[in-house]
Enzyme design. Structure first.
Site, PDB file in Angstrom:
ATOM      1  N   GLY A 143       0.851  -1.195   0.000  1.00  0.00           N
ATOM      2  CA  GLY A 143       0.000   0.000   0.000  1.00  0.00           C
ATOM      3  C   GLY A 143       0.885   1.241   0.000  1.00  0.00           C
TER       4      GLY A 143
ATOM      5  N   GLY B  38      -0.387   4.715  -1.028  1.00  0.00           N
ATOM      6  CA  GLY B  38      -1.571   5.215  -0.303  1.00  0.00           C
ATOM      7  C   GLY B  38      -1.262   6.377   0.629  1.00  0.00           C
TER       8      GLY B  38
ATOM      9  N   ARG C 109      -0.225  -1.693  -6.485  1.00  0.00           N
ATOM     10  CA  ARG C 109      -0.666  -2.217  -7.776  1.00  0.00           C
ATOM     11  C   ARG C 109      -0.095  -1.405  -8.955  1.00  0.00           C
ATOM     12  NH1 ARG C 109      -5.721  -4.917  -9.256  1.00  0.00           N
ATOM     13  NH2 ARG C 109      -6.406  -4.779  -7.111  1.00  0.00           N
TER      14      ARG C 109
ATOM     15  N   VAL D  64      -1.664  -7.964  -5.199  1.00  0.00           N
ATOM     16  CA  VAL D  64      -1.368  -8.821  -4.035  1.00  0.00           C
ATOM     17  C   VAL D  64      -2.150 -10.127  -4.028  1.00  0.00           C
ATOM     18  CG1 VAL D  64      -0.595  -6.945  -2.540  1.00  0.00           C
ATOM     19  CG2 VAL D  64      -3.023  -7.600  -2.549  1.00  0.00           C
TER      20      VAL D  64
ATOM     21  N   ASP E  56      -2.137   0.347  17.042  1.00  0.00           N
ATOM     22  CA  ASP E  56      -3.172   1.259  17.520  1.00  0.00           C
ATOM     23  C   ASP E  56      -2.396   2.547  17.755  1.00  0.00           C
ATOM     24  OD1 ASP E  56      -4.706   2.900  19.235  1.00  0.00           O
ATOM     25  OD2 ASP E  56      -5.928   1.174  19.759  1.00  0.00           O
ATOM     26  N   HIS E  57      -2.555   3.514  16.858  1.00  0.00           N
ATOM     27  CA  HIS E  57      -1.609   4.643  16.929  1.00  0.00           C
ATOM     28  C   HIS E  57      -1.755   5.448  18.217  1.00  0.00           C
ATOM     29  CE1 HIS E  57      -4.920   7.115  15.332  1.00  0.00           C
ATOM     30  NE2 HIS E  57      -4.242   8.170  15.725  1.00  0.00           N
TER      31      HIS E  57
ATOM     32  N   GLU F 126     -13.329  15.288  17.665  1.00  0.00           N
ATOM     33  CA  GLU F 126     -12.689  15.777  16.436  1.00  0.00           C
ATOM     34  C   GLU F 126     -13.542  16.876  15.826  1.00  0.00           C
ATOM     35  OE1 GLU F 126     -10.749  12.851  13.763  1.00  0.00           O
ATOM     36  OE2 GLU F 126     -12.069  11.466  14.811  1.00  0.00           O
TER      37      GLU F 126
ATOM     38  N   ASP G  93     -14.613   2.517  14.745  1.00  0.00           N
ATOM     39  CA  ASP G  93     -13.483   3.327  14.291  1.00  0.00           C
ATOM     40  C   ASP G  93     -12.624   3.805  15.465  1.00  0.00           C
ATOM     41  OD1 ASP G  93     -12.054   4.719  12.210  1.00  0.00           O
ATOM     42  OD2 ASP G  93     -12.927   6.583  12.974  1.00  0.00           O
TER      43      ASP G  93
ATOM     44  N   HIS H 170      -9.020   2.558  20.208  1.00  0.00           N
ATOM     45  CA  HIS H 170      -8.309   3.624  20.925  1.00  0.00           C
ATOM     46  C   HIS H 170      -8.866   3.876  22.343  1.00  0.00           C
ATOM     47  CE1 HIS H 170      -6.805   4.135  16.969  1.00  0.00           C
ATOM     48  NE2 HIS H 170      -7.721   4.975  16.524  1.00  0.00           N
TER      49      HIS H 170
ATOM     50  N   LYS I 290     -17.172  12.939  15.592  1.00  0.00           N
ATOM     51  CA  LYS I 290     -16.653  13.825  14.545  1.00  0.00           C
ATOM     52  C   LYS I 290     -17.507  15.088  14.524  1.00  0.00           C
ATOM     53  CE  LYS I 290     -14.392  10.382  11.751  1.00  0.00           C
ATOM     54  NZ  LYS I 290     -12.974  10.649  12.045  1.00  0.00           N
TER      55      LYS I 290
END
Ligand code: BG6
Length: 498
Positions: free
Chosen positions: A15, A18, A49, A89, A180-181, A219, A238, A243, A343
């Site tokens: 990816g 991306g 790709r 892939v 998990d950032h 957010e 999400d 998180h 959001k």
């Protein structure tokens, strides 16, 4: 002097054309290189790709670093470590080409057969890629071979289980690094230190002294160009399943006996096991969902969620969720953990507020007015990073009146929102084989089993009141009622949002 560990490895990014690669991964690898955390013994192979030459790929890498990093020294020397291989892939033939390239690069860069496979692409390909990597022999090397996976890890427990079974055919649990950032954020990592390195907090960290804990991750942005993904996800999957639940685990876990990956994970897992399950009949009493309508954000009118690209006109997807979690163990019995995320809210902020119980007798309560405010420990995760302790002090003057005061520690008062730093730390951890800040399968499974009844109810019952909050607000009023029923309020996430 502390010598930096300089892992030698090849990173294969699936990816590589991306958004994630451009915005986070290239800038993070660059920062590691510039700081000296990487020596010259590394290479990056981009896989996607699209047909591209390595030269063109290097130009893309340089462009993204120029766009997302403040400094751009040694850019060319850095980007010379990057190579590209076009690949569908789902087709086994290109894996052999990648294998040949990796063997060549191993020699050239002295990377000792160490490989990190980073899957930064659509989750439907995770299982297939993992299988081919093993089948075509890319994982049989003399060094380590690790798999880094972005979320979503499944859609519910059965699909996550299926994905896990597939991946486990090719990689052991200790080779799998589920990102998990949030676990890479400085102040999330600081939760343990605040708790376990301070004599003044740990003795109070229980149901005798704490009234409730609140976690907010709000957010300002809407769904942007991710409508297609978000329609299948919603705020629950999400943000909350990963998180927010990870933050709950860090806040509630027992002190580990050692700071090792296994010990920390095992304490987090115990918290998730102690979560009181919410049955489908109870969802309504514990969770609130919301969807943004149009409204004003930063002085500009913005559209509602249902008007966004790739979103159904009658979408039932939640863009906001608030919930009350109870942890049935000795330390936490009776203390609600309230969590919310959404959001298009009024502020971009991630904050934890620990509200302490009132002292047994209030000497300063006068004329029917609350003269004292509760003590709060606020952990500011973003955009500001730091801790604030809210206390009561004497108002200066003749009378004995109290006034709220704040003790502030600001770790990094600059805008740190979703900066590459979280990825930088996590990538470096992975290169060094430290999986502490990645999610173990048991944590993923337990989080899904907690969340699944909620999404089952929400998917089968249309939300007749959507949209139920304006863009630019702090969510639907039902989220306030959730706390009001327990005689609590959400503490503001900024000083000006009330
Ligand atoms: C991601 C979600 O995991 O986290 C996004 O998919 C969300 O929808 C993002 O915007 C928030 O991250 P941060 O670091 O900006 O709070």
């Amino acid at each position: 002097m502390n010598r930096l560990e300089q892992p030698k490895t090849i990173i294969v990014i699936f990816g590589a054309t991306g958004d994630l690669a451009k915005r986070k991964l290239f800038p993070s690898i660059y920062n590691l290189y510039k700081k000296g955390n990487l020596s010259e013994d590394f290479a990056v192979v981009g896989v996607a790709r699209r047909e591209l030459s390595s030269e063109e790929f290097r130009n893309d890498v340089e462009e993204s670093i120029t766009e997302f990093n403040k400094e751009t020294e040694v850019l060319e020397t850095f980007s010379n470590h990057f190579y590209y291989q076009a690949c569908d892939v789902t087709n086994s033939s290109c894996y052999l080409e990648i294998k040949v390239l990796l063997e060549k690069l191993d020699e050239q860069y002295n990377t000792e057969g160490n490989r990190i496979f980073y899957l930064a692409m659509a989750p439907e390909f995770f299982g297939t890629i993992a299988e081919y990597l093993k089948k075509e022999g890319l994982t049989s090397t003399t060094g380590f071979s690790r798999l880094v996976i972005e979320k979503p890890f499944g859609h519910n427990l059965p699909s996550a289980q299926q994905l896990n079974d597939q991946i486990r055919q090719a990689f052991n649990e200790n080779q799998i690094y589920r990102i998990d950032h949030y676990l890479g954020k400085e102040m999330v990592q600081n939760i343990e230190v605040i708790r376990f390195a301070n004599a003044i907090f740990e003795p109070l960290w229980n149901n005798r002294y704490i009234a409730n804990v609140q976690i907010t991750s709000s957010e300002v942005l809407g769904v942007e160009d991710r409508g297609r993904y978000y329609e299948t996800s919603g705020a629950l999957r999400d943000m909350l399943q990963n998180h927010l639940m990870q933050m709950v685990a860090l806040l509630a876990m027992e002190p580990p006996i050692k700071l090792t990956t296994d010990e920390i994970r095992s304490e987090k897992i115990k918290v998730l096991r102690a979560l009181r399950p919410v049955s489908e009949d109870e969802v309504h009493g514990y969770f609130v969902r919301g969807q943004y309508g149009k409204g004003m954000v930063d002085g500009k009118e913005v559209i509602g969620y249902r008007e966004e690209n790739n979103v159904d006109d009658n979408s039932n997807t939640e863009t906001f969720v608030a919930g009350k979690l109870l942890i049935d163990n000795f330390r936490w019995a009776g203390v609600p953990f309230y969590i919310r995320t959404g959001k298009r809210m009024s502020a971009k902020s991630t904050k934890i507020v620990v509200q302490f119980k009132d002292i047994p007798m209030n000497l300063y309560y006068s004329k029917g007015e609350m003269a004292q405010t509760p003590n709060l420990l606020v952990i500011n995760i973003q955009p500001d990073e730091g801790i604030t302790l809210h206390l009561n002090a004497k108002k200066s003057g003749q009378n004995i009146q109290t006034t709220p005061v704040k003790l502030d520690f600001c770790n990094n008062c600059v805008d740190g929102i979703n900066t590459p730093e979280a990825y930088e730390k996590l990538l470096y951890d992975c290169m060094r084989g430290d999986a502490t800040n990645f999610t173990h399968w048991d944590e993923v499974a337990l989080s899904w089993s907690f969340v699944d009844p909620i999404s089952n109810v929400w998917e089968t019952q249309m939300a007749t009141n959507f949209p139920n909050y304006h863009s630019g607000s702090m969510g639907p009023k039902e989220a306030d009622q959730l706390l009001a029923e327990d005689s609590f309020i959400w503490w503001p996430v900024t000083d000006f949002d009330k």
